[in-house]
Write a protein that holds these residues in place. Sequence first.
Motif, PDB file in Angstrom:
ATOM      1  N   VAL A  51       0.859  -1.175   0.000  1.00 22.25           N
ATOM      2  CA  VAL A  51       0.000   0.000   0.000  1.00 22.25           C
ATOM      3  C   VAL A  51       0.888   1.215   0.000  1.00 22.25           C
ATOM      4  O   VAL A  51       1.817   1.324   0.783  1.00 22.25           O
ATOM      5  CB  VAL A  51      -0.907   0.015   1.240  1.00 22.25           C
ATOM      6  N   ARG A  52       0.617   2.162  -0.890  1.00 28.81           N
ATOM      7  CA  ARG A  52       1.439   3.357  -0.981  1.00 28.81           C
ATOM      8  C   ARG A  52       0.604   4.579  -0.661  1.00 28.81           C
ATOM      9  O   ARG A  52      -0.530   4.683  -1.074  1.00 28.81           O
ATOM     10  CB  ARG A  52       2.066   3.493  -2.372  1.00 28.81           C
ATOM     11  N   MET A 104      -7.577  -7.059   2.077  1.00 25.09           N
ATOM     12  CA  MET A 104      -8.816  -6.305   2.238  1.00 25.09           C
ATOM     13  C   MET A 104      -8.737  -5.391   3.448  1.00 25.09           C
ATOM     14  O   MET A 104      -9.141  -4.229   3.391  1.00 25.09           O
ATOM     15  CB  MET A 104     -10.010  -7.260   2.342  1.00 25.09           C
ATOM     16  N   LYS A 105      -8.224  -5.907   4.557  1.00 28.90           N
ATOM     17  CA  LYS A 105      -8.064  -5.073   5.743  1.00 28.90           C
ATOM     18  C   LYS A 105      -7.148  -3.897   5.462  1.00 28.90           C
ATOM     19  O   LYS A 105      -7.431  -2.740   5.794  1.00 28.90           O
ATOM     20  CB  LYS A 105      -7.480  -5.902   6.891  1.00 28.90           C
ATOM     21  N   ARG A 106      -6.016  -4.197   4.862  1.00 32.87           N
ATOM     22  CA  ARG A 106      -5.016  -3.171   4.612  1.00 32.87           C
ATOM     23  C   ARG A 106      -5.549  -2.115   3.651  1.00 32.87           C
ATOM     24  O   ARG A 106      -5.401  -0.912   3.881  1.00 32.87           O
ATOM     25  CB  ARG A 106      -3.756  -3.826   4.048  1.00 32.87           C
ATOM     26  N   ASP A 107      -6.180  -2.548   2.590  1.00 31.13           N
ATOM     27  CA  ASP A 107      -6.693  -1.591   1.601  1.00 31.13           C
ATOM     28  C   ASP A 107      -7.768  -0.695   2.191  1.00 31.13           C
ATOM     29  O   ASP A 107      -7.846   0.500   1.889  1.00 31.13           O
ATOM     30  CB  ASP A 107      -7.242  -2.331   0.377  1.00 31.13           C
ATOM     31  N   PHE A 108      -8.626  -1.270   3.019  1.00 39.22           N
ATOM     32  CA  PHE A 108      -9.676  -0.461   3.631  1.00 39.22           C
ATOM     33  C   PHE A 108      -9.079   0.623   4.521  1.00 39.22           C
ATOM     34  O   PHE A 108      -9.395   1.815   4.388  1.00 39.22           O
ATOM     35  CB  PHE A 108     -10.626  -1.354   4.443  1.00 39.22           C
ATOM     36  N   ILE A 109      -8.200   0.227   5.435  1.00 34.38           N
ATOM     37  CA  ILE A 109      -7.655   1.189   6.381  1.00 34.38           C
ATOM     38  C   ILE A 109      -6.806   2.243   5.671  1.00 34.38           C
ATOM     39  O   ILE A 109      -6.865   3.441   5.992  1.00 34.38           O
ATOM     40  CB  ILE A 109      -6.828   0.464   7.463  1.00 34.38           C
ATOM     41  N   MET A 110      -6.022   1.850   4.689  1.00 36.37           N
ATOM     42  CA  MET A 110      -5.121   2.794   4.042  1.00 36.37           C
ATOM     43  C   MET A 110      -5.823   3.696   3.038  1.00 36.37           C
ATOM     44  O   MET A 110      -5.245   4.675   2.558  1.00 36.37           O
ATOM     45  CB  MET A 110      -3.982   2.040   3.349  1.00 36.37           C
ATOM     46  N   PHE A 144      -9.232   5.566  18.456  1.00 38.05           N
ATOM     47  CA  PHE A 144      -9.434   5.365  17.018  1.00 38.05           C
ATOM     48  C   PHE A 144      -9.377   3.876  16.645  1.00 38.05           C
ATOM     49  O   PHE A 144      -8.750   3.479  15.660  1.00 38.05           O
ATOM     50  CB  PHE A 144      -8.395   6.141  16.195  1.00 38.05           C
ATOM     51  N   LYS A 145     -10.037   3.040  17.446  1.00 34.04           N
ATOM     52  CA  LYS A 145      -9.989   1.600  17.164  1.00 34.04           C
ATOM     53  C   LYS A 145     -10.560   1.259  15.796  1.00 34.04           C
ATOM     54  O   LYS A 145     -10.123   0.283  15.169  1.00 34.04           O
ATOM     55  CB  LYS A 145     -10.740   0.836  18.263  1.00 34.04           C
ATOM     56  N   ASP A 146     -11.565   2.031  15.344  1.00 30.95           N
ATOM     57  CA  ASP A 146     -12.136   1.765  14.026  1.00 30.95           C
ATOM     58  C   ASP A 146     -11.234   2.224  12.897  1.00 30.95           C
ATOM     59  O   ASP A 146     -11.540   1.992  11.723  1.00 30.95           O
ATOM     60  CB  ASP A 146     -13.497   2.461  13.891  1.00 30.95           C
ATOM     61  N   HIS A 147     -10.151   2.876  13.229  1.00 33.78           N
ATOM     62  CA  HIS A 147      -9.218   3.368  12.216  1.00 33.78           C
ATOM     63  C   HIS A 147      -7.909   2.593  12.215  1.00 33.78           C
ATOM     64  O   HIS A 147      -6.915   3.053  11.657  1.00 33.78           O
ATOM     65  CB  HIS A 147      -8.945   4.861  12.434  1.00 33.78           C
ATOM     66  N   MET A 148      -7.901   1.431  12.827  1.00 31.26           N
ATOM     67  CA  MET A 148      -6.702   0.603  12.824  1.00 31.26           C
ATOM     68  C   MET A 148      -7.078  -0.865  12.665  1.00 31.26           C
ATOM     69  O   MET A 148      -8.163  -1.289  13.051  1.00 31.26           O
ATOM     70  CB  MET A 148      -5.898   0.794  14.114  1.00 31.26           C
ATOM     71  N   VAL A 149      -6.196  -1.621  12.053  1.00 28.03           N
ATOM     72  CA  VAL A 149      -6.377  -3.072  11.932  1.00 28.03           C
ATOM     73  C   VAL A 149      -5.065  -3.746  12.302  1.00 28.03           C
ATOM     74  O   VAL A 149      -3.979  -3.176  12.150  1.00 28.03           O
ATOM     75  CB  VAL A 149      -6.791  -3.507  10.503  1.00 28.03           C
ATOM     76  N   LEU A 207      -4.797   7.356  10.311  1.00 28.44           N
ATOM     77  CA  LEU A 207      -4.672   8.707  10.842  1.00 28.44           C
ATOM     78  C   LEU A 207      -3.871   9.634   9.938  1.00 28.44           C
ATOM     79  O   LEU A 207      -4.040  10.853   9.973  1.00 28.44           O
ATOM     80  CB  LEU A 207      -4.039   8.681  12.244  1.00 28.44           C
ATOM     81  N   LYS A 208      -2.990   9.061   9.110  1.00 33.62           N
ATOM     82  CA  LYS A 208      -2.181   9.873   8.211  1.00 33.62           C
ATOM     83  C   LYS A 208      -2.741   9.904   6.790  1.00 33.62           C
ATOM     84  O   LYS A 208      -2.101  10.455   5.887  1.00 33.62           O
ATOM     85  CB  LYS A 208      -0.742   9.361   8.201  1.00 33.62           C
ATOM     86  N   ASN A 209      -3.911   9.296   6.592  1.00 35.18           N
ATOM     87  CA  ASN A 209      -4.536   9.362   5.268  1.00 35.18           C
ATOM     88  C   ASN A 209      -4.888  10.797   4.920  1.00 35.18           C
ATOM     89  O   ASN A 209      -5.196  11.603   5.800  1.00 35.18           O
ATOM     90  CB  ASN A 209      -5.802   8.493   5.230  1.00 35.18           C
ATOM     91  N   ARG A 210      -4.880  11.104   3.643  1.00 29.24           N
ATOM     92  CA  ARG A 210      -5.166  12.459   3.191  1.00 29.24           C
ATOM     93  C   ARG A 210      -6.613  12.550   2.725  1.00 29.24           C
ATOM     94  O   ARG A 210      -7.018  11.872   1.778  1.00 29.24           O
ATOM     95  CB  ARG A 210      -4.209  12.857   2.071  1.00 29.24           C
ATOM     96  N   ARG A 211      -7.351  13.374   3.381  1.00 31.08           N
ATOM     97  CA  ARG A 211      -8.771  13.552   3.053  1.00 31.08           C
ATOM     98  C   ARG A 211      -8.962  13.920   1.585  1.00 31.08           C
ATOM     99  O   ARG A 211      -9.887  13.442   0.922  1.00 31.08           O
ATOM    100  CB  ARG A 211      -9.352  14.619   3.959  1.00 31.08           C
ATOM    101  N   GLU A 212      -8.090  14.769   1.045  1.00 29.89           N
ATOM    102  CA  GLU A 212      -8.260  15.249  -0.335  1.00 29.89           C
ATOM    103  C   GLU A 212      -8.021  14.159  -1.367  1.00 29.89           C
ATOM    104  O   GLU A 212      -8.344  14.331  -2.539  1.00 29.89           O
ATOM    105  CB  GLU A 212      -7.347  16.433  -0.604  1.00 29.89           C
ATOM    106  N   GLN A 213      -7.483  13.001  -0.955  1.00 28.18           N
ATOM    107  CA  GLN A 213      -7.270  11.886  -1.883  1.00 28.18           C
ATOM    108  C   GLN A 213      -8.330  10.793  -1.727  1.00 28.18           C
ATOM    109  O   GLN A 213      -8.278   9.787  -2.442  1.00 28.18           O
ATOM    110  CB  GLN A 213      -5.884  11.281  -1.647  1.00 28.18           C
TER     111      GLN A 213
END
Length: 516
Positions: free
Chosen positions: A34-35, A379-385, A412-417, A441-447
């Motif tokens: 995941v990038r 699937m877990k990784r793609d969802f969270i990232m 932020f339990k729903d934001h981690m896997v 937590l470091k995801n970019r909202r604008e993306q």
Amino acid sequence: MSDSLSLTGEVGHTEWTEGGTEKRDMPKKSRGHVRRRSGDEEDVPVKQVRLESRDCPSPLSFNSPSSLVTSLLQPLGTDVFFRDFWEKKPLHLQRNDPSIASYYGSLFRLADLQHLVSEGLQYGRDVNVVRCINGKKKVLNRTGPVKTAVLSKNLRQDKASIQFHQPQRFQDELWRIQEQMESFFGALVGSNVYITPEESQGLPAHYDDVEVFILQLEGQKRWRLYSPTVPLAAEYSTESEDRIGDPTHDIILKTGDLLYFPRGTIHQANTPAGVDHSTHLTLSTYQKMSWADLLLDIFPSLLFDSSRTDVGLRGGMPRRLLLDDAEDRSSGTEDRSSGTEDRSSGTEDRSTGGRLAAGLRSLAGRVETGLLDLRSTHMKRDFIMNRLPPYNQQPTPCGKMPSLEDTVYLRFKDHMVITVEPGPDRTDEATELLVLVFHSLKNRREQHMMGELGDEEEDVSLGLQFPLSHLPALRQLRQAEQLAVSRLQLPTQEDRLGLVLALWSENLLLVVSEHD
């Protein structure tokens, strides 16, 4: 008219680039690393601007993801919705409530799009201009940045629909709503806004591969729904008028109304006469979230784990299996390597099928009895990232640095896997399993929901990495409301402190204060 009612033909799960090719709303499921874009990249020319918030009381409850969905579906209960409608049939909630209509209207308006155009919106990426003519979709996109005058002409003179992609990038209230919905469903939630002028239709009859919630924000829209030709469809497709028959639902959606329909529902919509324009919001979710998708995700790890202890799975498959066609093997073919006819190939083919079936039955039995772990990784990784970051939260450490004497809790339990994956060094002797913690937590909202992030090969954090021995302690933290660091199931004090410091540094953990 039944209680299941129509949704728009402009669910818009399919976007169109300038060349007319399709681009999916949902990011593709990667099968590799995941990038995440670095913060200094300049390939997104649109300015990150927020629409001004409006002082409009919200009928929605943001106390929890469950309360948000409950308030979104009111007065229908969520238990009734998932029992009678989810993945089964459409639902129309006709509100006739001025306060809800006012709130819906505050989420996005035609005037908001006109304001955002000045911030560098691009055709294809941010905006599509489309019109349905004689049952066909015509794309009127230009190249380059969107101009207000051109967009106004498209709407008023060309009678085209404007599709605005992922408005949650700019509208805080939509960020707030979709972030809670993603936590509720455990799946990505995308959105599009559709603005359609009087007596016009943007898209032909089609079906989508997502569950859809429509919120009517301005004006009215007529929706016609038809029985699915592909129930719970796994891909988008148009349908010709001669295949869809008569509509099962034909309704007028008014401001403040909400409609839902399952993936595969054929639909089309137009703005009726006497209505200046219609604006609606499409919220879509559950793309590639079927049992089949889960099996595709967990099956490689199941086979890998089982083959480590089952010598039968490590045995070689029959000679020439990859060279021979199944039909040839069943009928008997000439062995080209020797010039002789192989009369046993049909039996061998049946034996191969039986061997594979026996292996699958063995796997199923070990899964059912709990002898094999079900490890979803991609699937877990793609969802969270790819999901939205927490609403209005900064991804930097806060609060007191934890020590061995403290009591702590995960936030932020729903934001981690937490995933268990083979380490990078695989050998014939042994394969080390590692515990990885990913978070958004470091995801970019604008993306958010903007598709593939490009071909950049920059290094990206693949999550926090721990030895497999740390898994019980991580599960302790995830299950407990709060926990003393000294009680973590780890062999040494150094391990306990290292774990909580690593989580705290990612803003995933806080120390319980005297006032908590």
